[in-house]
Write an enzyme that holds these catalytic residues in place. Structure first.
Site, PDB file in Angstrom:
ATOM      1  N   ASP A   8     115.795  97.128  30.040  1.00 40.48           N
ATOM      2  CA  ASP A   8     116.110  98.362  30.848  1.00 40.48           C
ATOM      3  C   ASP A   8     117.627  98.370  31.121  1.00 40.48           C
ATOM      4  OD1 ASP A   8     115.472 100.384  32.546  1.00 40.48           O
ATOM      5  OD2 ASP A   8     114.083  99.262  33.938  1.00 40.48           O
TER       6      ASP A   8
ATOM      7  N   HIS B  42     116.889  98.695  40.784  1.00 37.69           N
ATOM      8  CA  HIS B  42     117.976  99.524  40.468  1.00 37.69           C
ATOM      9  C   HIS B  42     119.148  99.121  41.534  1.00 37.69           C
ATOM     10  CE1 HIS B  42     114.888 102.035  38.622  1.00 37.69           C
ATOM     11  NE2 HIS B  42     116.143 102.465  37.840  1.00 37.69           N
TER      12      HIS B  42
END
Length: 473
Positions: free
Chosen positions: A196, A123
């Site tokens: 993702d 992330h």
């Protein structure tokens, strides 16, 4: 003809749960790994799938296929079923069947080609997986193969470099050798590939957001998730198709895969949920009872040297302290209901010295202290002061009976090995905490075993408690 949308969610359960109560809650993947029950894993997925579908959600980005072989993994951890590929593969297959066959929602295995051995969070940074090709075959691939064998609808990409599969330096999401060569060519996967989130830093380090969208499609991806620059990405993809950079036949193949999924899953035939029927499916007594039953088989008693457990709570003065406002409140309520007189001193993820001192003072007149820890091992992020470790050690020094309950990663015990009693729940969801309370008071005998090795602190190659360890009474 108008084609209905996929409505998707991350409802892995456990630490990644987007819809809370009244939807039925489960303790998550690693807890199911501790329970060792494929039927329980399938039940959890089936109930979750049925409830999502009743609420109008037809796609779940679950299960996690990553094999968590790195205890320092900051992003996967208890989202993984196990550090053992065979157990992970068995439970992945069970959950795909639960979501798709029983629950009627599309399932999406993640994160290909495997995110289990990294100490970097994609992330916020760009991880590199250093597994050899042989290690990938034996460790990372089995759960994805199991998902494909169960005819999973979707597979989600990972934003990480995997040099043994593609030495270009590109993230797997943008890698044709990985997405087309390995996933489609070698594993024979014919379903939808979804990225993702494209807002994650791991995929944004090398290229601009518009170029990322084009490169993902060129790599073999069918759907782009959460691009942070929608207008720019859309224009870039159109330009790439018009110029021939992305062949039109490739676009047609991607569209056919998505449409096939929607027809096969019933999204076209039944595009709408019935709001009046939600209460007859979501959070029903039978679903909640099933969740309690499954959770009772996931609590692991790791250590009980002083045989402090089970405790007879009636008439006992108990301190519940440590991580979590709702976590400590749930545990205190459960012990109070069993006849204990309970004081609660919540200290959070990174207790100050003053908070530690307050908890120690509160322990002075108690018969039992139950202290919850949440990633107490992670002093780089979660417990920056090392306060959780201080809290446990200073409570132990009082001489009061102390029960340590790790409510997320099971690895915390390595940082206070003198604790004589240690329970792992793998989840701070109330359903897991209530199950732990039933174990603590002896209403339920613990039956679960560790789904991972717990290594010695600072020495990942030395095992403190092995995979499969677990006590009962």
């Amino acid at each position: 003809m108008r084609i209905p949308l996929q409505v998707a969610i991350d409802q892995e359960q456990g630490v990644v749960t987007r819809i809370g109560p009244p939807a039925t809650q489960f303790p998550g993947s690693m807890a199911l790994g501790a329970g060792r029950s494929a039927p329980d894993a399938r039940t959890a997925a089936a109930i979750t799938g049925r409830e999502l579908l009743a609420m109008g959600v037809n796609t779940n980005f679950a299960p996690v296929c990553d094999v968590n072989v790195n205890p320092l993994n900051p992003v996967i951890g208890t989202r993984s079923f196990s550090s053992h590929p065979d157990l992970a593969a068995e439970l992945v297959a069970a959950q795909v069947a639960g979501y798709q066959r029983d629950g009627g929602v599309s399932s999406s295995a993640k994160h290909f080609p495997g995110h289990g051995d990294t100490a970097t969070d994609s992330h916020v940074a760009f991880p590199v997986i250093t597994h050899t090709r042989e290690q990938w075959e034996s460790i990372d691939a089995p759960p994805f193969k199991a998902a494909i064998n169960e005819q999973i609808d979707m597979i989600m990409t990972a934003h990480l470099a995997f040099p043994a599969l593609d030495d270009s330096g590109n993230p797997a999401t943008l890698s044709k050798p990985i997405m087309t060569g390995v996933l489609r060519g070698e594993l024979g996967y014919e379903g939808v590939i979804v990225t993702d989130s494209l807002a994650m830093q791991g995929v944004r380090d090398l290229y601009g957001d518009a170029e990322v969208a084009v490169r993902a499609l060129l790599a073999g991806v069918d759907q782009l998730l959460m691009t942070p620059a929608m207008d720019d990405a859309f224009a870039a993809v159109l330009d790439a198709v018009r110029s021939g950079r992305i062949p039109r036949e490739d676009v047609d193949a991607k569209v056919r895969r998505v449409l096939s999924l929607k027809y096969r899953r019933g999204i076209v035939a039944r595009p709408y949920a019935d709001p009046s029927a939600v209460s007859s499916v979501v959070g029903t007594p039978s679903h909640l009872a099933a969740a309690d039953s499954v959770s009772d088989r996931t609590t692991t008693l790791v250590k009980n040297d002083a045989e402090a457990l089970p405790i007879a709570p009636k008439g006992k003065k108990v301190l519940v302290t440590g991580y979590g406002v709702s976590t400590t409140a749930t545990l205190a309520a459960a012990l109070t209901a069993k006849g204990a007189t309970v004081q609660t001193v919540q200290t959070g993820t990174s207790p100050t010295d003053a908070q530690v001192a307050a908890a120690v003072a509160a322990a002075a007149d108690k018969d039992v202290v139950v202290v919850t820890t949440m990633k107490a091992w992670d002093t780089s992020v979660t417990d920056k002061r090392g306060g959780q470790q201080k809290l446990v050690k200073q409570l132990l020094a009082t001489g009061t009976t102390v029960v340590v309950v790790a409510v997320r990663d099971p690895y915390d015990i390595a940082y206070f090995t003198s604790a004589p009693t240690y329970v792992a729940t793998y989840s701070y969801s109330p359903v897991a905490i209530e199950a732990a309370a039933r174990v603590i008071v002896g209403d339920v005998a613990p039956t679960a075993s560790l789904p991972v090795d717990i290594p010695v602190a600072g020495d990942p190659d030395t095992v403190l408690y092995p995979f499969g360890h677990g006590l009962t009474y």
